[in-house]
Design a protein around this motif. Structure first.
Motif, PDB file in Angstrom:
ATOM      1  N   LEU B 373      42.383  38.175  37.225  1.00  0.00           N
ATOM      2  CA  LEU B 373      42.087  39.409  36.366  1.00  0.00           C
ATOM      3  C   LEU B 373      41.634  39.023  34.859  1.00  0.00           C
ATOM      4  O   LEU B 373      40.630  39.465  34.499  1.00  0.00           O
ATOM      5  CB  LEU B 373      43.251  40.149  36.466  1.00  0.00           C
ATOM      6  N   TRP B 374      42.345  38.285  34.285  1.00  0.00           N
ATOM      7  CA  TRP B 374      42.194  38.042  32.781  1.00  0.00           C
ATOM      8  C   TRP B 374      40.838  37.040  32.675  1.00  0.00           C
ATOM      9  O   TRP B 374      40.434  36.958  31.489  1.00  0.00           O
ATOM     10  CB  TRP B 374      43.296  37.148  32.217  1.00  0.00           C
ATOM     11  N   MET B 375      40.575  36.235  33.636  1.00  0.00           N
ATOM     12  CA  MET B 375      39.495  35.340  33.280  1.00  0.00           C
ATOM     13  C   MET B 375      37.998  35.678  33.685  1.00  0.00           C
ATOM     14  O   MET B 375      37.106  35.021  33.367  1.00  0.00           O
ATOM     15  CB  MET B 375      39.961  33.987  34.085  1.00  0.00           C
ATOM     16  N   VAL B 376      38.009  36.556  34.761  1.00  0.00           N
ATOM     17  CA  VAL B 376      36.874  36.929  35.455  1.00  0.00           C
ATOM     18  C   VAL B 376      36.168  38.361  34.880  1.00  0.00           C
ATOM     19  O   VAL B 376      36.823  39.138  34.940  1.00  0.00           O
ATOM     20  CB  VAL B 376      36.908  36.952  36.844  1.00  0.00           C
TER      21      VAL B 376
END
Lengths: 313, 378
Positions: B373-376
């Motif tokens: 979630l935080w990276m994509v």
């Protein structure tokens, strides 16, 4: 003339890329980066067709995979850097959580009649503390990257030089560089390792969306107000490629942020000021001419009062 | 007395038309703060609320409004609760159990459907509904030859959207998988949470037992089937990350017992367990009172409590506070934590039912298998 950079909203459901390309007067070949899609990098048919079959995929993800399988020493250094970055990030999160809690608490507090100035001064101090935590993290992460650069010397490595030479040849006939979204850190690190922006130069335009827009910023800000785990604190992850300045892109803002929550919106806007935090949802567009931003009608930014307002130059 | 009940009785005294006007357009049961008022209309000798809230008498009597053909019952329900019930009506010596005809909320389970009260503060999570933007995964039938059970076991395998043989996926094995699909919207939930990047793209094996009360009650055949037959077969058939940290197992009720029992018997195979309303009945002294089906369960839980070992690295445990099993699940927490595993325990104001288990899926699965979630940002 400085190069033009156009940031657009997510492209999957309501693509505007072809229209953006047309508005830039680009008629020739287009270089495409889909490295953020990782192992799906090559599945770019839709993108290729949307742009009239004019794209050349730079295959930045595959190239770095090739580099890593050929150059074990470099791979070891990349992994070591990843471990250090992860550790630095975990420590940053601890400090950040406390600093943000204080800032949020103060922003929520109703001013007491006659003491408004005291509350505002305290709020500003709390926000300064958050900025200090962000800045010191960026400094530490920059040092980790610098150590890696000094040790690995990517530009001198045969494994990388070969790919850079091929990229240079691929980029030469292209009029536009398009950078798609995906995994922002994978994208950022691969663009940096291959020095794609250096090879692209300062004059030709770039169009980017989602993680592509984030990777080009001065700092990569990760965000989600309602993750299933954790507090949902936006994080300054690391320095970006700094292809533009003055803007923090927020792709999928409507899905990822509580835009109706004035405290959170105001906090985000004030934390990153003077940079503007722009909601990059579908059909939005902002344009950088090297010195100023211009927003297309309907493109909004977060303001310090906790509202959304039109992006103006 | 709730404000609604006072008004109801007042309008009933004013006569039929006043009462009809008062009731017209209302939704039932009436939720007013913590007070929930059930209404039943018709002629009867007795009307009871049948529910499964542990600690309350099983049949709560409705009160008759004289001459109005109307019965009501007001009870106090804590905020955030979700309560399943039926109405029992006695008339001419016969008793009929029915869904509440005035309530539009129903919950299905393998035994039929119950009516449901959504107390103040409860709303069905939005991530359980079909999301047109979410790419859909695919369900495939897979046959597994089993020496443990003799013959063939059919398993449904969920493959995430954009499944590629060129990458490797985590594996989650689900007990009562078909029930999770039917009654807990598991496929929609997986599609949505993977689309939102709250879960990684993962392969999910949905197993279903023909005789769960026997096979899920610490039956060594089930553990053998899962560990020696199902997982190896899936690892041959699909590109899976072959490490305990990337393997998970889940189940509810007896399915939770089967999950813990298999992971305990074969430690080091599954890194993650999601155990919902586990039937973890034990005895500290004397005999249990749950009937013979629970004998092997109690033997297992007693043995497990004596020597918990380390069945997994991460365990997500959940239970409804209205279940009789809450005591057993709460008791398990300190034991699991002490053994060095990372454990999260979640209680809900709900009962032993599929929608309770559905509502905990996001928290539990995303904790055991955090998505990118935080990276994509696509």
């Amino acid at each position: 003339m400085a190069r033009k950079i156009v940031l657009i909203g997510p492209q999957r459901l309501q693509p505007t890329l072809a229209a953006t390309v047309e508005s830039l007067g680009v008629a020739g070949r287009i270089a495409a980066v889909t490295a953020g899609w990782e192992e799906r990098e090559g599945e770019d048919r839709e993108l290729h067709e949307h742009l009239g079959g004019r794209t050349t995929n730079l295959e930045a993800w595959t190239r770095v995979e090739d580099v890593m399988s050929a150059d074990g020493e470099l791979t070891g250094m990349i992994r070591q850097r990843a471990d250090r970055l992860r550790a630095a990030h975990e420590l940053y999160r601890l400090r950040l959580a406390h600093a943000l809690d204080a800032a949020r608490e103060l922003l929520k507090r109703e001013p007491q009649a006659g003491f408004e100035d005291l509350l505002e001064a305290e709020r500003e101090a709390a926000l300064r503390a958050v900025r200090v935590v962000d800045a010191s993290h960026l400094e530490r992460v920059s040092a980790i990257h610098a150590e890696f650069g000094a040790e690995a010397q990517p530009a001198r490595r045969t494994s990388i030089r070969k790919h850079r030479a091929e990229l240079e040849a691929q980029l030469k006939p292209c009029e536009l560089l398009c950078i798609a979204g995906g995994h922002v850190v994978v994208l950022l690190h691969r663009l940096a390792l291959l020095d794609v922006l250096g090879l692209w130069g300062e004059r030709r335009p770039i169009v980017a969306w989602s993680a592509g827009a984030m990777a080009l910023a001065e700092r990569v800000v990760l965000f989600h107000d309602d993750p299933p785990q954790g507090a949902g604190n936006a994080e300054v992850y690391e320095p970006g490629l700094a292809a533009y300045s003055g803007l923090v892109p927020l792709p999928h803002a409507r899905r990822r942020l509580r835009l109706h929550d004035g405290v959170r919106v105001g906090l985000m806007a004030r934390r990153f000021a003077p940079d503007r935090c722009v909601a990059l949802d579908a059909l939005t567009r902002v344009e950088w001419d090297g010195s100023a931003w211009r927003g297309e009608a309907g493109t909004q930014q977060l303001d310090r009062q906790g509202h959304l307002t039109e992006v103006r130059s | 007395m709730s404000g609604f009940v006072a008004e109801l009785e007042q309008e009933a005294r004013r006569g039929h038309h006043a009462l009809e006007a008062f009731l017209r357009g209302r939704r039932f049961p009436v939720v007013d703060g913590r007070s929930v008022t059930f209404v039943w209309r018709g002629e009867a000798d007795e009307v009871l609320l049948r529910h499964w809230i542990h600690g309350l008498p099983g049949g709560l009597p409705f009160h008759r409004v004289p001459g109005a053909g109307l019965w009501f019952l007001a009870i106090d329900v804590p905020e955030g609760s979700r309560v399943e019930y039926k109405i029992e009506v006695a008339r001419w010596g016969e008793r009929r159990l029915m869904a509440d005809p005035l309530n539009e909320h129903h919950a299905a389970d393998p035994y039929g459907a119950n009516s449901v009260v959504h107390a103040q503060g409860y709303a069905p999570p939005e991530w359980i509904a079909h999301d047109a933007e979410a790419r859909a995964g695919e369900l495939r039938e897979h046959a597994v030859r089993s020496q443990a059970y003799g013959g063939e076991r059919r398993v449904q395998v969920y493959l995430p959207a954009r499944f590629r043989t060129t990458r490797r996926y985590p594996l989650l094995v689900v007990h009562d998988g078909e029930d999770y699909l039917r009654f807990a919207a598991l496929k929609t939930v997986l599609d949505n949470l993977i689309h939102r990047l709250e879960l990684p793209s993962m392969v999910v094996a949905l197993t279903q037992s023909p005789n769960r009360l026997e096979e899920y009650a610490d039956d060594p055949r089930q553990a053998r089937f899962l560990v020696d037959e199902l997982v190896p077969e899936l690892e041959r058939a699909y590109p899976l990350v072959q490490k305990p940290a990337a393997r998970g197992m889940m189940g509810a009720s007896f399915g939770a017992v089967a999950s813990l029992s298999a992971a305990w018997r074969h430690q080091g195979v599954f890194g993650n367990l999601l155990l919902q309303s586990g039937s973890f009945v034990f005895t500290d002294i004397g005999q249990h009172d749950r009937g013979p089906l629970f004998d092997p369960v109690v033997r297992f839980v007693n043995a497990f409590r004596r020597n918990p070992g380390r069945p997994a690295e991460h365990i997500y445990l959940s239970c409804g506070v209205y279940e009789s099993l809450i005591y057993y699940n709460r008791s398990l927490m300190p034991l699991l934590s002490k053994s060095g595993m990372t454990v999260r325990f979640s209680e809900s104001h709900d009962g032993h039912n599929w929608e309770n288990w559905r509502d905990r899926l996001r928290e539990g699965l995303s904790w055991l298998f955090p998505g990118p979630l935080w990276m994509v940002y696509e």
